[in-house]
Motif scaffolding. Sequence first.
Motif, mmCIF file in Angstrom:
data_model
loop_
_atom_site.group_PDB
_atom_site.id
_atom_site.type_symbol
_atom_site.label_atom_id
_atom_site.label_comp_id
_atom_site.label_asym_id
_atom_site.label_seq_id
_atom_site.Cartn_x
_atom_site.Cartn_y
_atom_site.Cartn_z
ATOM 1 N N ALA A 75 0.842 -1.192 0.000
ATOM 2 C CA ALA A 75 0.000 0.000 0.000
ATOM 3 C C ALA A 75 0.877 1.242 0.000
ATOM 4 O O ALA A 75 2.029 1.213 0.434
ATOM 5 C CB ALA A 75 -0.926 0.001 1.225
ATOM 6 N N GLN A 106 -2.901 -0.879 -2.760
ATOM 7 C CA GLN A 106 -3.750 0.281 -2.563
ATOM 8 C C GLN A 106 -2.888 1.549 -2.630
ATOM 9 O O GLN A 106 -1.773 1.561 -2.132
ATOM 10 C CB GLN A 106 -4.409 0.240 -1.190
ATOM 11 N N LEU A 140 -3.394 0.798 7.457
ATOM 12 C CA LEU A 140 -2.750 -0.065 6.475
ATOM 13 C C LEU A 140 -1.581 -0.840 7.065
ATOM 14 O O LEU A 140 -1.343 -2.004 6.717
ATOM 15 C CB LEU A 140 -2.270 0.774 5.287
ATOM 16 N N ASN A 180 -0.627 -6.604 4.311
ATOM 17 C CA ASN A 180 0.264 -5.683 3.602
ATOM 18 C C ASN A 180 1.706 -5.936 4.000
ATOM 19 O O ASN A 180 2.090 -5.686 5.141
ATOM 20 C CB ASN A 180 -0.126 -4.237 3.902
#
Length: 209
Positions: free
Chosen positions: A69, A95, A127, A133
């Motif tokens: 991300a 993202q 995140l 992630n």
Amino acid sequence: MTDSRDVTAEDQARHAQKMARIKAARDRMMTTRTGEKGLVIVHTGPGKGKSSSGFGMIMRCIGHGMPCAVVQFIKGNWDTGERRLLETHFPDICQIHVMGEGFTWETQDKRRDIAAAEAAWRKAQELIREPRNRMVLLDEINIAFRYGYLDPVEVVGFLAAEKPEMTHVVLTGRNAPPELIEAADLVSEIAVLKHPFRQGVKAQPGVEF
């Protein structure tokens, strides 16, 4: 220029011995580097390429199939090449959240800048906490520190306490605060030797954005 045909048998033998010694030393060193961990990585300094380096690491993650991300703290709604690429081709694995409202000299509103930085940091925390992630890029967060929009002590404390063990976090921007440099696992300082802006050349697609 030396032609490869000019290399003598003696030259080749010396070269082979030298490379063998280097390889042996390298192999010994690698046997002691077996650990893995999520790193805190800082790209700072006055030179160009800090964000580019961060996005390069994001592309490596994508290449390895590792979810990742990006949170952009400053740049605002620039139509950047990296944003187009990630949103168009890799939305399922990476993202990207563009949270800033532009550079502080453009907004000229400190309250808005602080609010935008705080919102970006809240998104970044969300995140980073997500174990899926494997890397989170906090692009230009050091600028938010520099102008007092965020407290680096708070950010460093969060990373120490809540970052999942195997998550990498990359923080970019010039003037990284000493607290962050001290806490980081990897710090790269990018210097500037020449820049076309000084010769009157404007920012161009594919180079700056």
